[in-house]
Design a protein around this motif. Structure first.
Motif, short mmCIF file in Angstrom:
data_model
loop_
_atom_site.label_atom_id
_atom_site.label_comp_id
_atom_site.label_asym_id
_atom_site.label_seq_id
_atom_site.Cartn_x
_atom_site.Cartn_y
_atom_site.Cartn_z
N ALA A 1 1.00 -1.13 -0.05
CA ALA A 1 0.06 0.02 0.08
C ALA A 1 0.87 1.23 -0.04
N PHE A 2 1.98 1.31 0.82
CA PHE A 2 2.93 2.34 0.80
C PHE A 2 3.47 2.76 -0.44
N ARG A 3 3.92 1.67 -1.11
CA ARG A 3 4.55 1.65 -2.49
C ARG A 3 3.71 2.35 -3.63
N LEU A 4 2.58 1.74 -3.44
CA LEU A 4 1.70 2.17 -4.55
C LEU A 4 1.18 3.71 -4.35
N GLY A 5 1.23 4.15 -2.85
CA GLY A 5 1.07 5.60 -2.93
C GLY A 5 2.12 6.47 -2.91
N VAL A 6 3.26 5.94 -2.87
CA VAL A 6 4.60 6.82 -2.60
C VAL A 6 5.24 6.91 -4.07
N GLU A 7 5.05 5.65 -4.78
CA GLU A 7 5.79 5.73 -6.20
C GLU A 7 5.46 6.79 -7.06
#
Length: 488
Positions: A283-289
């Motif tokens: 979830a963090f990667r999807l938001g941060v990328e």
């Protein structure tokens, strides 16, 4: 809106899009283990491992390339159409070639030839949704992204329940009916893949509008630049996938044939208990990328990147300790068949490995925003080599425990390598004192809870409360600023 606040808001929505499908998918574990033998569940796990590998190859890094060029290119329509044409042509080509050589493909992944058509369809549909989903993320439309993702997985769950539990019952109670004609004995694996074909196909239809709206302008020069950027990402993704799922394939090939599938079933079921860290990291990667790319040209973006990683480690440390404290209740809730609990010793190892992978994804910003994606391929290849080497040498001696330690070794090494090269090529002022402090305290408290106090809930809860108190004392004021401050 404060950029960090917007990031956490989007991460929360993407988290729902990640958590809910994973939760729904996890409901398949008690379903499968209640109607299938451990051997059958192990066989499905091996096939889905091959799915993950083929998905990376068929995407060939175009998702990440799309983000990079969509954010830095003025003519965004040309980026969209070039990406769509590329993946459309490659997906159709794969579909045709795979059908022609389906017998050889079945032999490669060691499945019945009758399953290959289902597998090909699922892979093709998944490849065709890459750009539409990436476009939704690039447009910062996480709500629609979430709705489609959740609905697709919910449909898959409902179809699995229907095919594996309701259909046999209706066929038995209504002899000679349509249900009897639909039901087949010893068809459980086929039903699983039929459900996946339907849900993947419907997901593609839901997001296929972009294919009809595009003007289809293919820019060969742009495509070559995107491929140059994307192919190292694919190599890195392939190496990641080897680290994540290829251990099931190796367990299948290296363990004695009479126990391999059952051991894989136990390992795969307990591996699922690390899902909470995986969900958070994804979830963090999807938001941060997209955030990383869109802020690459801002003034002093390194400072913001450092803050993001610091908070990731903070939240990841809380999740790690929380899962370790409540592992027994979670085990009984999520993996209900005690026959699978034999592999519980892998959970702390896999959980820590998933944490290291999440940190690596945050550290990897340096090679993505500087277009040095070849380093991602190099680093993840080192991880894959470690995974393969440790598994090949130790699986015959230690079974699935070797696979768990191989995963931790690989992800931990990748994390350290990315940090080392990042300092050289794109220095980011990480607060290493805080990062190491949170990691160390969380790890020590987890060891105390899991091994010293033998998973005693009272002792573990006290340790968790103590950690929360430390976090509040050190970060309380800063977190209030991020979440309560309005505007910029």
């Amino acid at each position: 809106m404060n950029p960090l606040k917007r990031l956490f808001k989007q991460t929360f929505i993407y988290g729902l899009a990640t958590v809910l499908p994973r939760v729904l998918s996890f409901l398949l574990v008690p379903l499968y283990t209640s109607v299938m033998s451990p051997e059958t569940y192990g066989e499905i796990s091996v096939v889905f491992s091959w799915f993950a590998i083929f998905n990376v190859v068929l995407a060939y890094g175009m998702e990440t390339a799309f983000f990079r060029f969509f954010n830095k290119n003025v003519d965004k329509e040309r980026v969209i159409s070039t990406s769509l044409i590329s993946l459309l042509v490659s997906s159709v080509l794969f579909f045709v070639v795979a059908l022609i050589f389906k017998k050889d493909l079945a032999s490669l992944i060691d499945v019945k030839e009758s399953l290959i058509v289902y597998i090909i369809l699922i892979l093709a549909f998944d490849a065709l949704t890459i750009v539409p989903f990436a476009w939704l993320r690039a447009q910062e439309r996480p709500l629609r992204y979430s709705i489609v993702k959740v609905a697709s997985v919910a449909m898959n769950l409902v179809l699995n329940i229907f095919f594996l539990t309701l259909l046999p019952k209706m066929a038995f109670e209504n002899g000679g009916s349509l249900w009897t004609a639909m039901h087949k004995e010893d068809f459980q694996i086929e039903y699983v893949f039929i459900a996946n074909v339907i849900s993947s196909g419907v997901a593609f239809l839901w997001v296929s509008g972009i294919y009809f709206d595009s003007k289809y302008k293919f820019d060969k020069r742009l495509w070559n630049e995107m491929l140059k950027y994307a192919l190292p990402v694919m190599v890195a993704g392939l190496a990641f996938t080897v680290n994540e799922v290829f251990d099931r394939v190796l367990l299948d090939r290296l363990l004695p044939e009479d126990v391999a599938k059952a051991e894989i079933g136990k390992y795969s079921a307990c591996y699922k208990l690390a899902v909470f860290m995986t969900l958070f990291g994804t979830a963090f990667r999807l938001g941060v990328e997209p955030f990383f790319f869109s802020h690459a040209g801002a003034e002093n973006p390194q400072k913001t990147y450092a803050q993001i990683t610091n908070y990731f480690v903070l939240m990841g440390s809380l999740i790690f300790l929380g899962v370790m404290v409540f592992i027994d209740p979670l085990k009984k809730l999520l993996v209900r068949d005690a026959a699978f609990w034999e592999a519980m010793d892998i959970v702390p190892i896999i959980l820590l490995a998933s944490f290291c992978l999440g940190i690596y994804h945050n550290l990897s910003v340096w090679y993505k925003v500087t277009d040095k994606t070849k380093f991602g391929a190099y680093i993840s290849s080192v991880g894959a080599i470690l995974t393969l080497g440790i598994n090949f040498v130790f699986i015959p001696k230690a079974g699935y425990m070797a696979s768990a330690w191989a995963t931790l070794t690989a992800y931990g090494s990748m994390m350290m390598l990315s940090y080392y090269f990042g300092r050289k090529y794109y220095p980011i002022p990480y607060n290493m004192r805080k990062i190491v402090f949170y990691l160390t305290v969380s790890l020590v408290f987890s060891i105390l809870s899991f091994y010293v106090f033998n998973r005693n809930l009272i002792a573990g809860s006290m340790l968790l409360l103590l950690f929360l108190g430390l976090v509040y004392k050190m970060e309380g004021d800063k977190l209030k600023i991020i979440f309560l401050k309005r505007g910029n």
